[in-house]
Design a protein around this motif. Structure first.
Motif, PDB file in Angstrom:
ATOM      1  N   LEU A 138      -0.360   5.322   6.782  1.00 14.29           N
ATOM      2  CA  LEU A 138      -0.735   5.263   4.945  1.00 14.29           C
ATOM      3  C   LEU A 138      -1.171   6.749   5.224  1.00 14.29           C
ATOM      4  O   LEU A 138      -0.971   7.688   4.407  1.00 14.29           O
ATOM      5  CB  LEU A 138      -2.107   4.680   5.252  1.00 14.29           C
ATOM      6  CG  LEU A 138      -2.061   3.070   4.804  1.00 14.29           C
ATOM      7  CD1 LEU A 138      -2.414   2.558   4.614  1.00 14.29           C
ATOM      8  CD2 LEU A 138      -1.091   2.995   3.337  1.00 14.29           C
ATOM      9  N   GLN A 139      -1.960   7.853   6.304  1.00 14.78           N
ATOM     10  CA  GLN A 139      -2.098   8.792   6.130  1.00 14.78           C
ATOM     11  C   GLN A 139      -1.092   9.421   6.097  1.00 14.78           C
ATOM     12  O   GLN A 139      -1.054  10.574   5.788  1.00 14.78           O
ATOM     13  CB  GLN A 139      -2.522   9.530   7.194  1.00 14.78           C
ATOM     14  CG  GLN A 139      -4.125   8.904   7.655  1.00 14.78           C
ATOM     15  CD  GLN A 139      -5.110   9.473   6.247  1.00 14.78           C
ATOM     16  OE1 GLN A 139      -4.909  10.038   5.831  1.00 14.78           O
ATOM     17  NE2 GLN A 139      -6.251   8.364   6.111  1.00 14.78           N
TER      18      GLN A 139
ATOM     19  N   ALA B  47       5.193  11.242  -3.168  1.00 12.67           N
ATOM     20  CA  ALA B  47       5.328  11.160  -1.852  1.00 12.67           C
ATOM     21  C   ALA B  47       6.049  10.504  -0.919  1.00 12.67           C
ATOM     22  O   ALA B  47       7.384   9.890  -0.948  1.00 12.67           O
ATOM     23  CB  ALA B  47       3.697  10.745  -1.972  1.00 12.67           C
ATOM     24  N   LEU B  48       6.253  10.769   0.867  1.00 11.79           N
ATOM     25  CA  LEU B  48       6.468  10.377   1.451  1.00 11.79           C
ATOM     26  C   LEU B  48       7.480   8.640   1.109  1.00 11.79           C
ATOM     27  O   LEU B  48       8.462   8.205   1.740  1.00 11.79           O
ATOM     28  CB  LEU B  48       6.311  10.952   2.751  1.00 11.79           C
ATOM     29  CG  LEU B  48       7.105  12.248   3.051  1.00 11.79           C
ATOM     30  CD1 LEU B  48       5.692  12.247   4.947  1.00 11.79           C
ATOM     31  CD2 LEU B  48       8.418  12.167   3.537  1.00 11.79           C
ATOM     32  N   GLY B  49       6.206   8.555   0.863  1.00 10.18           N
ATOM     33  CA  GLY B  49       5.912   6.742   0.785  1.00 10.18           C
ATOM     34  C   GLY B  49       7.170   6.265  -0.077  1.00 10.18           C
ATOM     35  O   GLY B  49       7.461   5.025  -0.128  1.00 10.18           O
TER      36      GLY B  49
ATOM     37  N   PHE C 201       2.998  14.466   0.889  1.00 11.76           N
ATOM     38  CA  PHE C 201       4.555  15.273   0.409  1.00 11.76           C
ATOM     39  C   PHE C 201       5.946  15.963   2.093  1.00 11.76           C
ATOM     40  O   PHE C 201       5.348  16.522   2.463  1.00 11.76           O
ATOM     41  CB  PHE C 201       4.604  16.288  -0.471  1.00 11.76           C
ATOM     42  CG  PHE C 201       3.230  15.103  -1.412  1.00 11.76           C
ATOM     43  CD1 PHE C 201       3.557  14.673  -2.451  1.00 11.76           C
ATOM     44  CD2 PHE C 201       1.552  15.486  -1.327  1.00 11.76           C
ATOM     45  CE1 PHE C 201       2.562  14.149  -3.756  1.00 11.76           C
ATOM     46  CE2 PHE C 201       1.068  15.405  -2.639  1.00 11.76           C
ATOM     47  CZ  PHE C 201       1.392  14.711  -3.418  1.00 11.76           C
ATOM     48  N   PRO C 202       6.898  15.165   1.697  1.00 10.98           N
ATOM     49  CA  PRO C 202       8.265  16.179   2.285  1.00 10.98           C
ATOM     50  C   PRO C 202       7.974  17.475   1.730  1.00 10.98           C
ATOM     51  O   PRO C 202       7.821  17.875   1.126  1.00 10.98           O
ATOM     52  CB  PRO C 202       9.811  15.183   2.183  1.00 10.98           C
ATOM     53  CG  PRO C 202       8.769  14.948   0.571  1.00 10.98           C
ATOM     54  CD  PRO C 202       7.778  14.587   0.337  1.00 10.98           C
TER      55      PRO C 202
ATOM     56  N   ASP D 116       0.467  -1.179   0.518  1.00 12.42           N
ATOM     57  CA  ASP D 116       0.314  -0.191   0.074  1.00 12.42           C
ATOM     58  C   ASP D 116       0.752   1.386  -0.048  1.00 12.42           C
ATOM     59  O   ASP D 116      -0.131   2.281  -0.330  1.00 12.42           O
ATOM     60  CB  ASP D 116      -0.925  -0.105   0.937  1.00 12.42           C
ATOM     61  CG  ASP D 116      -2.039  -1.252   1.405  1.00 12.42           C
ATOM     62  OD1 ASP D 116      -2.212  -1.069   0.098  1.00 12.42           O
ATOM     63  OD2 ASP D 116      -2.045  -1.170   1.777  1.00 12.42           O
ATOM     64  N   ILE D 117       1.942   1.308   0.629  1.00 15.96           N
ATOM     65  CA  ILE D 117       2.836   2.284   0.224  1.00 15.96           C
ATOM     66  C   ILE D 117       3.262   2.819  -1.321  1.00 15.96           C
ATOM     67  O   ILE D 117       3.546   3.792  -0.670  1.00 15.96           O
ATOM     68  CB  ILE D 117       3.976   2.287   1.779  1.00 15.96           C
ATOM     69  CG1 ILE D 117       3.084   2.259   3.330  1.00 15.96           C
ATOM     70  CG2 ILE D 117       5.702   2.616   1.745  1.00 15.96           C
ATOM     71  CD1 ILE D 117       4.357   1.852   4.199  1.00 15.96           C
ATOM     72  N   HIS D 118       3.754   1.263  -1.210  1.00 18.77           N
ATOM     73  CA  HIS D 118       4.660   2.124  -2.419  1.00 18.77           C
ATOM     74  C   HIS D 118       3.616   1.957  -3.317  1.00 18.77           C
ATOM     75  O   HIS D 118       3.679   2.249  -4.770  1.00 18.77           O
ATOM     76  CB  HIS D 118       5.043   0.475  -3.039  1.00 18.77           C
ATOM     77  CG  HIS D 118       6.730   0.119  -2.594  1.00 18.77           C
ATOM     78  ND1 HIS D 118       7.167  -1.139  -2.342  1.00 18.77           N
ATOM     79  CD2 HIS D 118       7.000   0.566  -1.322  1.00 18.77           C
ATOM     80  CE1 HIS D 118       8.086  -0.767  -1.984  1.00 18.77           C
ATOM     81  NE2 HIS D 118       8.235  -0.235  -1.259  1.00 18.77           N
TER      82      HIS D 118
END
Length: 382
Positions: A70-71, A24-26, A76-77, A16-18
């Motif tokens: 997940l949130q 995004a931070l993920g 975004f960093p 899910d993170i990928h």
């Protein structure tokens, strides 16, 4: 090995993170998963979950922290250049003391490597384990808690999350130099607890004071080693947490400002967010609190402790029988006040300079001694 205590992120969560945006931070955070164990570098940040909220309930009901992650990883960093690791979770031990031991061990190893642990925990008594991580570092510890209560309770039916501060004060070794509460609400605290704060020369700021002017909290965070945030200090209309219902408290903007102050502090070396209900609504705010802490970290000026005074202006203010000595940074325009050092213990040498505000300097010029200076001096002379 520290990783023996850490449960890697699940394969489903990693998938899910990928899926998040490439920006995004993920896609930026280094994950501890079943396929890879990260190699940790110094001067970095590590996120750790603690799956134990028995401090709020006699039975552990915290199953995972996936929604918070997940949130957070969908955000975004900023202009960040420091590695961030997600080291996975510390699972609940057979007893709450087992969990404390693992949190203490993991945090101590990270702090020694100058890696800041961000604990997304269960109940706030996990702060006690974070405090114990400093036992072998030969220093006194300053704790700042953003909380509507002082957590001194010692009644027979008291929850651990409402009484962990008493353990810090009583248990040996006693390394707690200062405790400061940000945002207490008087009707949640007995007069005996309020009196004890004064007797121990601790600091406390009422919710109304900080909400009216959040900048008064910045010097407090600048002098903290540990910051512990109780999500029940945020009002329910802002957090989405209805159990328990909190009609008054910080709003979302204010709690994020306080998190950013924590990150900016050159001294803060561990940070925790506790007492949440793991709902999707509250997870959104917690993810932003973590984001603002990391954003603040990237704006650290490395001014404290002050190694050289050449980039500071020194002000001497005669007042009563004292001479108060202030320093103002030419770079950040932040202020410090000198505390007379009268204790021979090596542990207290770092406390000779106390962060303060421009308002403290102005009060001194009007012949009014800053309250925090007076309390710090009394503690240094004990």
């Amino acid at each position: 090995m520290m990783f023996d205590f850490l449960q890697p992120l699940s394969d489903d969560l990693v998938i899910d993170i990928h899926r998040v945006s490439n920006q995004a931070l993920g896609k930026k955070v280094i994950l501890h998963n079943h396929q890879e164990t990260p190699v940790l570098e110094e001067d970095t940040i590590a996120i750790i979950g603690v799956l134990d909220n028995r401090g709020l309930n006699s039975v552990n009901t915290l199953e995972d922290l996936d929604e918070i992650r997940l949130q957070f990883y969908n955000l975004f960093p900023g202009n960040w250049n420091t590695n961030i690791y997600d080291l996975g979770d510390i699972i609940a031990g057979s007893t709450i003391e087992d969990t404390y031991y693992v949190v203490k061990t993991v945090c101590a190893e990270l702090i020694k490597k100058r890696i800041i642990p961000i604990i997304i925990g269960g109940s706030q008594d996990i702060s006690y384990a974070m405090y114990r991580a400093y036992d072998n570092l030969d220093q006194m510890v300053n704790l700042v808690a953003v909380d509507g209560k002082f957590d001194f309770e010692n009644g027979q039916n008291s929850e651990l999350a409402d009484s962990y501060l008493s353990k810090m004060i009583v248990d040996e070794p006693n390394n707690l130099f200062n405790y400061c509460n940000i945002g207490y609400q008087t009707y949640y605290n007995s007069q005996e607890e309020i009196d004890l704060i004064e007797k121990l020369y601790f600091d406390a700021y009422r919710l109304g004071e900080v909400s009216h002017n959040t900048t008064i909290a910045e010097p407090v965070f600048r002098d903290a080693d540990i910051v512990s945030i109780d999500m029940r200090s945020v009002k329910s209309s802002a957090s989405g947490n209805k159990k328990p219902f909190v009609p008054n408290g910080f709003n979302g903007k204010e709690i994020c400002i306080l998190a950013r102050y924590s990150g900016i502090s050159d001294k803060v070396s561990s940070f925790g967010v506790f007492n949440h209900n793991n709902s999707k609504e509250e997870s959104v705010l917690i993810s932003q609190v973590i984001w603002y802490f990391i954003e603040g970290y990237h704006y650290r000026s490395k001014e404290y402790p002050i190694g050289t005074r050449e980039n500071f202006i020194k002000y001497i203010v005669p007042i009563e029988d004292e001479e108060l000595v202030f320093y103002k940074s030419n770079y950040s325009e932040r202020w410090w006040i000198e505390i007379p050092f009268t204790n021979s213990s090596n542990k207290l040498k770092r406390n000779t300079l106390l962060p303060c505000s421009n308002e403290d300097y102005i009060l001194a010029t009007q012949q009014e001694i800053p309250n925090r200076w007076w309390k710090a001096q009394r503690k240094n002379s004990i």
